[in-house]
Design a protein around this motif. Structure first.
Motif, mmCIF file in Angstrom:
data_model
loop_
_atom_site.group_PDB
_atom_site.id
_atom_site.type_symbol
_atom_site.label_atom_id
_atom_site.label_comp_id
_atom_site.label_asym_id
_atom_site.label_seq_id
_atom_site.Cartn_x
_atom_site.Cartn_y
_atom_site.Cartn_z
ATOM 1 N N GLU A 1 0.816 -1.214 0.000
ATOM 2 C CA GLU A 1 0.000 0.000 0.000
ATOM 3 C C GLU A 1 0.854 1.270 0.000
ATOM 4 O OE1 GLU A 1 -2.903 -0.176 3.115
ATOM 5 O OE2 GLU A 1 -3.603 -2.153 2.495
ATOM 6 N N GLU A 2 2.167 1.098 -0.046
ATOM 7 C CA GLU A 2 3.144 2.193 -0.124
ATOM 8 C C GLU A 2 3.122 3.131 1.084
ATOM 9 O OE1 GLU A 2 2.695 4.211 -3.863
ATOM 10 O OE2 GLU A 2 3.175 2.412 -5.007
ATOM 11 N N LYS A 3 2.674 2.628 2.224
ATOM 12 C CA LYS A 3 2.640 3.475 3.422
ATOM 13 C C LYS A 3 4.048 3.855 3.873
ATOM 14 C CE LYS A 3 -1.846 1.974 5.089
ATOM 15 N NZ LYS A 3 -2.612 1.326 6.147
ATOM 16 N N LEU A 4 4.948 2.869 3.965
ATOM 17 C CA LEU A 4 6.325 3.170 4.352
ATOM 18 C C LEU A 4 7.028 3.997 3.276
ATOM 19 C CD1 LEU A 4 7.533 -0.187 5.934
ATOM 20 C CD2 LEU A 4 7.252 1.992 7.093
ATOM 21 N N CYS A 5 6.764 3.681 2.014
ATOM 22 C CA CYS A 5 7.383 4.428 0.915
ATOM 23 C C CYS A 5 7.053 5.913 1.006
ATOM 24 C CB CYS A 5 6.918 3.880 -0.434
ATOM 25 S SG CYS A 5 7.558 2.232 -0.818
ATOM 26 N N HIS A 6 5.788 6.223 1.290
ATOM 27 C CA HIS A 6 5.393 7.628 1.414
ATOM 28 C C HIS A 6 5.912 8.230 2.717
ATOM 29 C CE1 HIS A 6 3.077 8.196 -2.228
ATOM 30 N NE2 HIS A 6 2.560 6.989 -2.048
ATOM 31 N N GLY A 64 7.963 5.818 -9.351
ATOM 32 C CA GLY A 64 8.998 4.849 -9.017
ATOM 33 C C GLY A 64 9.490 5.046 -7.598
ATOM 34 N N ILE A 65 10.362 4.163 -7.173
ATOM 35 C CA ILE A 65 10.928 4.221 -5.826
ATOM 36 C C ILE A 65 12.409 4.554 -5.928
ATOM 37 C CG2 ILE A 65 11.401 2.915 -3.714
ATOM 38 C CD1 ILE A 65 8.414 3.440 -4.210
ATOM 39 N N GLU A 66 12.835 5.547 -5.172
ATOM 40 C CA GLU A 66 14.247 5.904 -5.110
ATOM 41 C C GLU A 66 14.925 4.968 -4.113
ATOM 42 O OE1 GLU A 66 16.576 10.054 -4.648
ATOM 43 O OE2 GLU A 66 15.214 9.590 -3.001
ATOM 44 N N ARG A 67 15.893 4.193 -4.568
ATOM 45 C CA ARG A 67 16.596 3.267 -3.666
ATOM 46 C C ARG A 67 17.272 4.059 -2.566
ATOM 47 N NH1 ARG A 67 18.452 -2.145 -6.232
ATOM 48 N NH2 ARG A 67 16.917 -2.320 -7.873
ATOM 49 N N SER A 68 16.966 3.697 -1.344
ATOM 50 C CA SER A 68 17.454 4.454 -0.197
ATOM 51 C C SER A 68 17.740 3.524 0.963
ATOM 52 C CB SER A 68 16.393 5.472 0.244
ATOM 53 O OG SER A 68 16.011 6.311 -0.827
ATOM 54 N N THR A 69 18.577 3.989 1.877
ATOM 55 C CA THR A 69 18.881 3.266 3.111
ATOM 56 C C THR A 69 18.652 4.218 4.276
ATOM 57 O OG1 THR A 69 20.554 1.899 2.026
ATOM 58 C CG2 THR A 69 20.684 2.068 4.426
ATOM 59 N N PHE A 70 18.032 3.701 5.327
ATOM 60 C CA PHE A 70 17.754 4.507 6.515
ATOM 61 C C PHE A 70 18.307 3.799 7.742
ATOM 62 C CE2 PHE A 70 14.544 5.402 3.353
ATOM 63 C CZ PHE A 70 14.590 6.782 3.294
ATOM 64 N N LEU A 71 19.018 4.534 8.579
ATOM 65 C CA LEU A 71 19.569 4.006 9.824
ATOM 66 C C LEU A 71 18.724 4.549 10.967
ATOM 67 C CD1 LEU A 71 21.668 2.523 11.516
ATOM 68 C CD2 LEU A 71 23.162 4.528 11.292
ATOM 69 N N ILE A 72 18.022 3.641 11.629
ATOM 70 C CA ILE A 72 17.108 4.004 12.717
ATOM 71 C C ILE A 72 17.635 3.371 13.997
ATOM 72 C CG2 ILE A 72 14.728 3.825 13.556
ATOM 73 C CD1 ILE A 72 13.950 3.520 10.524
ATOM 74 N N ASP A 73 17.728 4.180 15.066
ATOM 75 C CA ASP A 73 18.285 3.639 16.311
ATOM 76 C C ASP A 73 17.242 2.844 17.090
ATOM 77 O OD1 ASP A 73 16.717 5.426 17.814
ATOM 78 O OD2 ASP A 73 18.385 6.751 18.296
ATOM 79 N N ALA A 74 17.647 2.288 18.215
ATOM 80 C CA ALA A 74 16.779 1.417 19.017
ATOM 81 C C ALA A 74 15.559 2.151 19.555
ATOM 82 C CB ALA A 74 17.579 0.810 20.165
ATOM 83 N N ASP A 75 15.619 3.479 19.618
ATOM 84 C CA ASP A 75 14.475 4.275 20.089
ATOM 85 C C ASP A 75 13.567 4.705 18.950
ATOM 86 O OD1 ASP A 75 15.245 4.189 22.811
ATOM 87 O OD2 ASP A 75 16.726 5.766 22.433
ATOM 88 N N GLY A 76 13.878 4.277 17.731
ATOM 89 C CA GLY A 76 13.049 4.629 16.586
ATOM 90 C C GLY A 76 13.380 5.985 15.983
#
Length: 112
Positions: free
Chosen positions: A49-54, A71-83
């Motif tokens: 449903e593209e919720k995370l994508c948006h 389209g989707i832009e290839r990306s990387t996200f670094l999220i810590d233990a607290d979100g």
């Protein structure tokens, strides 16, 4: 590209306290085939449903064969233990990317 995240490299991420997830708009049936074919050592999330994508702003208008497509832009996200989002890489190129992300994970672990 998930093929560059080998089991050996994944072990380095785990040692640094990270968990890896891949996300795409494909469904779980497609994900399981992809994961099996490439022998991926991490989990894939179906965002049909593209919720995370948006949420992460990776949906982009692109031109394909002269037509505008979503389209989707290839990306990387670094999220810590607290979100908390600690770093992001957008429009990534494969060469050297895994090493760069691992370095950021290790720096984050030291800072905690």
């Amino acid at each position: 590209d998930p093929r560059h995240l080998t089991r050996k490299v994944l072990a380095e991420f785990v040692k640094a306290g990270a968990a890896i997830f891949g996300v795409s708009r494909d469904n779980m049936v497609s994900h399981e085939k992809f994961k099996t074919n490439l022998e991926l050592p991490f989990e894939l999330i179906a965002d049909t449903e593209e919720k995370l994508c948006h949420m992460f702003g990776v949906v982009k208008n692109k031109i394909m064969y002269g037509k505008k497509v979503k389209g989707i832009e290839r990306s990387t996200f670094l999220i810590d233990a607290d979100g908390v989002l600690r770093a992001e890489w957008r429009g990534i190129k494969v060469a050297g990317h895994v090493d760069e992300v691992l370095k950021a994970v290790k720096l984050l672990k030291k800072a905690v």
